[in-house]
Scaffold this motif. Sequence first.
Motif, PDB file in Angstrom:
ATOM      1  N   VAL A 262      -4.937  10.566   8.632  1.00  0.00           N
ATOM      2  CA  VAL A 262      -4.247  11.761   8.141  1.00  0.00           C
ATOM      3  C   VAL A 262      -4.405  11.891   6.631  1.00  0.00           C
ATOM      4  O   VAL A 262      -4.757  12.950   6.109  1.00  0.00           O
ATOM      5  CB  VAL A 262      -2.749  11.716   8.518  1.00  0.00           C
ATOM      6  CG1 VAL A 262      -2.032  12.985   8.034  1.00  0.00           C
ATOM      7  CG2 VAL A 262      -2.583  11.559  10.020  1.00  0.00           C
ATOM      8  N   PHE A 263      -4.120  10.827   5.902  1.00  0.00           N
ATOM      9  CA  PHE A 263      -4.288  10.791   4.447  1.00  0.00           C
ATOM     10  C   PHE A 263      -4.945   9.477   4.072  1.00  0.00           C
ATOM     11  O   PHE A 263      -4.844   8.474   4.793  1.00  0.00           O
ATOM     12  CB  PHE A 263      -2.943  10.860   3.699  1.00  0.00           C
ATOM     13  CG  PHE A 263      -2.144  12.111   3.926  1.00  0.00           C
ATOM     14  CD1 PHE A 263      -2.616  13.338   3.491  1.00  0.00           C
ATOM     15  CD2 PHE A 263      -0.918  12.060   4.560  1.00  0.00           C
ATOM     16  CE1 PHE A 263      -1.880  14.487   3.690  1.00  0.00           C
ATOM     17  CE2 PHE A 263      -0.171  13.203   4.762  1.00  0.00           C
ATOM     18  CZ  PHE A 263      -0.656  14.423   4.329  1.00  0.00           C
ATOM     19  N   GLY A 264      -5.544   9.446   2.902  1.00  0.00           N
ATOM     20  CA  GLY A 264      -6.110   8.196   2.403  1.00  0.00           C
ATOM     21  C   GLY A 264      -6.315   8.247   0.901  1.00  0.00           C
ATOM     22  O   GLY A 264      -6.526   9.319   0.324  1.00  0.00           O
ATOM     23  N   SER A 265      -6.221   7.101   0.262  1.00  0.00           N
ATOM     24  CA  SER A 265      -6.481   7.028  -1.183  1.00  0.00           C
ATOM     25  C   SER A 265      -6.876   5.607  -1.552  1.00  0.00           C
ATOM     26  O   SER A 265      -6.431   4.642  -0.929  1.00  0.00           O
ATOM     27  CB  SER A 265      -5.238   7.433  -1.988  1.00  0.00           C
ATOM     28  OG  SER A 265      -4.225   6.444  -1.882  1.00  0.00           O
ATOM     29  N   ILE A 266      -7.744   5.512  -2.548  1.00  0.00           N
ATOM     30  CA  ILE A 266      -8.065   4.220  -3.155  1.00  0.00           C
ATOM     31  C   ILE A 266      -7.945   4.387  -4.659  1.00  0.00           C
ATOM     32  O   ILE A 266      -8.557   5.282  -5.249  1.00  0.00           O
ATOM     33  CB  ILE A 266      -9.483   3.732  -2.788  1.00  0.00           C
ATOM     34  CG1 ILE A 266      -9.590   3.451  -1.294  1.00  0.00           C
ATOM     35  CG2 ILE A 266      -9.821   2.465  -3.569  1.00  0.00           C
ATOM     36  CD1 ILE A 266     -10.950   2.948  -0.856  1.00  0.00           C
ATOM     37  N   GLU A 267      -7.113   3.576  -5.278  1.00  0.00           N
ATOM     38  CA  GLU A 267      -6.947   3.589  -6.720  1.00  0.00           C
ATOM     39  C   GLU A 267      -7.454   2.276  -7.292  1.00  0.00           C
ATOM     40  O   GLU A 267      -7.400   1.235  -6.630  1.00  0.00           O
ATOM     41  CB  GLU A 267      -5.475   3.759  -7.098  1.00  0.00           C
ATOM     42  CG  GLU A 267      -4.855   5.042  -6.594  1.00  0.00           C
ATOM     43  CD  GLU A 267      -3.378   5.107  -6.932  1.00  0.00           C
ATOM     44  OE1 GLU A 267      -3.002   5.918  -7.780  1.00  0.00           O
ATOM     45  OE2 GLU A 267      -2.621   4.318  -6.351  1.00  0.00           O
ATOM     46  N   ILE A 268      -7.945   2.333  -8.507  1.00  0.00           N
ATOM     47  CA  ILE A 268      -8.341   1.126  -9.216  1.00  0.00           C
ATOM     48  C   ILE A 268      -7.255   0.822 -10.246  1.00  0.00           C
ATOM     49  O   ILE A 268      -7.056   1.581 -11.196  1.00  0.00           O
ATOM     50  CB  ILE A 268      -9.707   1.285  -9.908  1.00  0.00           C
ATOM     51  CG1 ILE A 268     -10.771   1.707  -8.894  1.00  0.00           C
ATOM     52  CG2 ILE A 268     -10.094  -0.018 -10.593  1.00  0.00           C
ATOM     53  CD1 ILE A 268     -10.985   0.720  -7.770  1.00  0.00           C
ATOM     54  N   ILE A 269      -6.526  -0.262 -10.027  1.00  0.00           N
ATOM     55  CA  ILE A 269      -5.455  -0.666 -10.931  1.00  0.00           C
ATOM     56  C   ILE A 269      -5.791  -2.043 -11.467  1.00  0.00           C
ATOM     57  O   ILE A 269      -5.992  -2.985 -10.694  1.00  0.00           O
ATOM     58  CB  ILE A 269      -4.087  -0.690 -10.212  1.00  0.00           C
ATOM     59  CG1 ILE A 269      -3.771   0.710  -9.659  1.00  0.00           C
ATOM     60  CG2 ILE A 269      -2.978  -1.162 -11.147  1.00  0.00           C
ATOM     61  CD1 ILE A 269      -2.488   0.775  -8.861  1.00  0.00           C
TER      62      ILE A 269
END
Length: 344
Positions: free
Chosen positions: A296-303
């Motif tokens: 449904v939703f997705g995200s990848i962040e670089i922290i």
Amino acid sequence: MIQLSNISKRFETPGKVVEAVKHVTLSIDKGDIFGIMGFSGAGKSTLVRCINLLETPTEGTVTVDGVELTGLSEKELRQARKNIGMIFQHFNLMPSRTVFENIAYPLKGRPKEEIEKKITSLLELVGLSDKRDVFPSQLSGGQKQRVAIARALATDPQVLLCDEATSALDPQTTTAILKLLKQVNRELGVTIVIITHEMAVIKEICNRAAVMEHGEVIEQGDVYSLFATPQSPVTQGFINTSSLAQKVEELDREGSPVVALKPGEQILQLTYLGMGASQALISEVSRKFSINCNIVFGSIEIIQESPLGRLIIIASGREGDIAQAIAYLRQQKVEVEVLKQCQK
């Protein structure tokens, strides 16, 4: 670089006592970009003003670069403050002075040649070499904040305090200012403390952070851990203001068909830590446990140079198969939270 020990600050008015900061102890290392976040009224701005004693703590001690500020005389404190620069949300520039004169203000009494050399290098650092003779009214908000940063760095401080320094700026300008602060930290070795309620600021620039509520620090640690595995309900709520789970809740309240479930279906939030964010686990569990997974939703962040991935999926299949799939994902170091389920 900065040690706050049992800091409290109370404001007293007739018939009322406000405890803005309560027994805060923090240690900020040399070279840190340290964020202090919280909702309005959490006490974060009062706390940062205790670092340079613009607000004198009611209790506790403040030590900066080995000097206990709370034990100094007024004259000694004025000298020690030269080691601590500060920038604000609304820039605080003097409108009747040029950019050059604003930056030069903390350098009064020094030789002209020294001032000229210092300001020329600072203008180059903040990208305003062509604006030295203009007045603040001729500058954009981002340019004004760059002048404020240059002025704060004029005395070669070891610490830079930023009190909601990007709150009055648009997103593109905020990104540019954060990039400049990273450069200041990297090239000049300045320890930076950032007060903000903007999650994007913490994620973009800070390596460590603390979360405040009602004057208290309720959680602190490295930024990746705070975002990946928040421990306190307040931190979870703070992060959830922009989370995928929050979007699911909003859509569910609105009766959106996007999150409407058929009997036996479940909405799961998967959190991938580190390099696990690049693994193809969804297709693997679909085959291995005979379930269907609709993303449904997705995200990848670089922290902090590490990936943090989150997926919202609707899993359908036999209840036992879904349970086995969840157990398998958790064995693979993927955090799984059941957000909603529809019983058969």
